[in-house]
Enzyme design. Structure first.
Site, PDB file in Angstrom:
ATOM      1  N   GLU A 217      -5.027 -41.462 -45.075  1.00 59.35           N
ATOM      2  CA  GLU A 217      -6.344 -41.146 -45.639  1.00 59.35           C
ATOM      3  C   GLU A 217      -6.946 -42.338 -46.383  1.00 59.35           C
ATOM      4  O   GLU A 217      -7.743 -42.171 -47.304  1.00 59.35           O
ATOM      5  CB  GLU A 217      -6.281 -39.916 -46.559  1.00 59.35           C
ATOM      6  CG  GLU A 217      -5.681 -38.689 -45.932  1.00 59.35           C
ATOM      7  CD  GLU A 217      -6.308 -38.319 -44.597  1.00 59.35           C
ATOM      8  OE1 GLU A 217      -7.479 -38.676 -44.355  1.00 59.35           O
ATOM      9  OE2 GLU A 217      -5.632 -37.679 -43.782  1.00 59.35           O
ATOM     10  N   GLY A 218      -6.602 -43.529 -45.945  1.00 54.88           N
ATOM     11  CA  GLY A 218      -7.156 -44.739 -46.542  1.00 54.88           C
ATOM     12  C   GLY A 218      -6.181 -45.392 -47.489  1.00 54.88           C
ATOM     13  O   GLY A 218      -5.780 -44.802 -48.492  1.00 54.88           O
TER      14      GLY A 218
END
Length: 595
Positions: free
Chosen positions: A442-443
């Site tokens: 998610e980054g």
């Protein structure tokens, strides 16, 4: 041997006394979110996570997931499917979902505490329902009404789960390079073809259907991120009336062999002309996908918090029981052959680091979750704008700091065990392995840092930062004459000024050389995170003093004092690094990096 006990009392203190979320719920008209109901939810969640999920955490890691290559079907570890059925029967899948689609519509802030319990008890299991929440939000905000009726209701019910399909073998965070194709066919449908990797829960045996939300390009799409659309691609085809049909050619080709979260199926998904539906507007897929991603980023931050909490619980229990050497200031257990580990300053350093980061992170995560509730439920446009700005600012801090701290704290907790921490039966090495991925999916931390500094602060002219600093100034101004808080208020007020000044200096340096932004981003992220927790620790002391519980007040004061004296000074090194700029990072020629 590794155990978990949900900290329900501490969670209630955080929610009601520190963050005072119940007052906000009342203002928002969340009538179902009374204190009695919320406390009952937390108690029941504690029972489920402790008795059902926690016992299969270590066994699930040992067994892992299995892929039947011929069918592309994934089997989860023993007990996972049964646990999911109990999860569904308990109504947990619809806890915060809209009532119109079968949910209970409790505040997201309450859901955050339930999620923390799940992640402490069994993070890999928690990955399966995690993305269903994001899919719910994407469909709720961007889907057509028939899509919500057909797909949202069974996800809320728990019969189906969702996934988020972004990454491809040749592109990770740079989605402009995405190649998956979407060809229009009859009846408003599309044929989706391409390969996606690192898909959490891409296939499993927990539910009858899986709803993939897939980024792809239409034939006439412009290049780059402006040409990406989002499509609903179910494992089994779904008609507009919601009825399920034959198997879609959306198949798991393999599952990754990973450092951790072995019981969470991380799949390579092959789409070979799979039937799908466009969600939202063509070529505007990133808008809808970021709805999912921002939800998931907060959720992953909670994963980090959950791991810190479990690691601390086991390490503190071990330190209280394990006899090892004598105290430097003289025997503390003269009736024993040695003193327990807890008497040693360095053991306490590691344990208190874990505890203060966990409790402070919980306050911060609840603050972020509360902005989600305000944004969704408030009738005031001004309140929604303030919540949106603050949420945007807090999201990268929650995601990155809480996960990086989970790596640090699971390491500390493992270290408390000494050599036993390296042995699988104690479960500490699993916590450390599972923590590592949270800083990546998610980054990555670097991406969160660039988002915080580049977009949320400089590009948006510090809108969210100003909101947070306003809260800090308001708190400090309101307690300038409170002698009980003086040791916290004075340094907090000073740090707020330094935060503002440092931000201005970075903005000026970035105008002179854009590389200065990238060089400062991670240090700025941590500087922000540590000051944010200082604010919440000061508020926790004030809340404990206000409670009238002398034992609680003394404990919170001691914890806050440790945080301010031993953890907050980390900001000095981050500020110093920021001020050196990008020169030493960019000086070395590329050829010199060759080993």
């Amino acid at each position: 041997m590794n155990k978990y006990q949900a900290p329900v009392k501490e969670m209630s203190f955080a929610l009601f006394d520190v963050v005072q979320a119940d007052k906000v719920f009342a203002e928002l008209g969340a009538d179902s979110a009374s204190r009695d109901i919320i406390e009952a939810v937390l108690e029941e969640s504690a029972k489920f996570t402790q008795s059902v999920l926690a016992p299969i955490y270590q066994s699930g890691d040992s067994e892992g997931c299995r892929l039947d290559v011929a069918s592309g079907s994934v089997s989860t570890p023993t007990g996972f499917k049964e646990a999911y059925q109990q999860f569904v029967e308990g109504g947990w899948t619809g806890l915060t979902a809209p009532e119109a689609y079968g949910g209970q519509h409790l505040p997201e802030t309450v859901g955050a505490l339930v999620k923390e319990m799940i992640d402490s008890a069994n993070l890999p299991w928690g990955n399966y329902p995690l993305l269903s929440h994001g899919a719910t939000e994407a469909l709720k905000q961007h889907g057509e009404e028939w899509q919500r009726a057909a797909f949202l209701a069974p996800i809320v019910e728990g019969r189906w789960t969702g996934t988020m399909c972004l990454t491809e073998p040749h592109c990770g965070s740079d989605l402009g390079l995405l190649k998956t194709k979407a060809e229009p066919v009859a009846d408003g449908k599309y044929a989706i073809s391409g390969t996606k990797i690192f898909i959490t829960g891409g296939d499993h045996d927990l539910t009858e259907n899986i709803v993939h939300l897939v980024l792809a390009r239409l034939p006439d799409a412009p290049a780059g991120t402006k040409g990406i659309s989002l499509f609903i691609v179910p494992k089994f085809k779904v008609a507009r009336d919601g009825s399920m049909g034959e198997r879609n050619p959306a198949v798991c080709g393999s599952i990754e062999h990973k450092m951790g979260i072995h019981a969470s199926a991380t799949c390579v998904m092959n789409f070979d002309g799979a039937e799908g539906y466009l969600i939202g507007t063509a070529n505007k897929g990133l808008n809808a996908m970021f709805t999912m991603m921002n939800t998931a980023r907060l959720a992953v931050g909670l994963q980090g918090l959950g791991l810190i909490e479990r690691a601390y619980q086991n390490a503190s229990a071990y330190a209280l029981d394990r006899l090892q050497s004598r105290s430097l200031s003289g025997p503390k257990r003269p009736d024993k052959p040695a003193d327990p580990l807890i008497v040693h300053p360095d053991i306490r350093r590691m344990l208190l680091t874990c505890r203060t980061l966990a409790e402070g992170s919980r306050y911060l995560a609840l603050q972020a979750s509360l902005q989600v509730d305000i944004l969704e439920r408030s009738e005031s446009a001004e309140a929604r704008q303030a919540a949106d700005e603050l949420l945007g600012f807090l999201t990268p801090i929650v995601k990155a700091c809480l996960t990086e701290w989970s790596v640090e704290c699971t390491y500390h907790a493992q270290q408390v065990f000494g050599g036993h921490g390296y042995i699988a039966e104690w479960g500490m090495e699993q916590l450390a392995r599972d923590a590592r991925i949270t800083t990546m999916y998610e980054g990555t931390t670097g991406i969160q840092a660039l988002d915080l500094l580049g977009r949320k602060t400089i590009q948006l002219q510090g809108a969210g930062l100003k909101r947070f600093l306003g809260l800090v100034v308001e708190f400090c101004s309101g307690h300038t004459k409170n002698v009980q808080l003086a040791e916290f208020v004075a340094p907090l007020a000073q740090m707020a000024q330094e935060w503002q000044q440092l931000t201005m200096e970075i903005g000026k340096a970035t105008m002179e050389n854009p590389d200065n932004l990238g060089a400062a981003a991670v240090d700025y992220l941590f500087f922000s995170g540590y000051v944010a927790l200082a604010y919440w620790w000061a508020r926790a002391v004030e809340a404990a003093d206000r409670s009238g519980n002398a034992e609680l007040a003394a404990r919170k004061r001691a914890l806050a004092r440790f945080y301010f004296q031993k953890i907050l000074p980390r900001t000095f090194s981050h500020a110093a690094a920021i001020k050196t700029g990008a020169a030493s990072l960019m000086e070395l020629d590329e050829a010199a990096f060759v080993a």
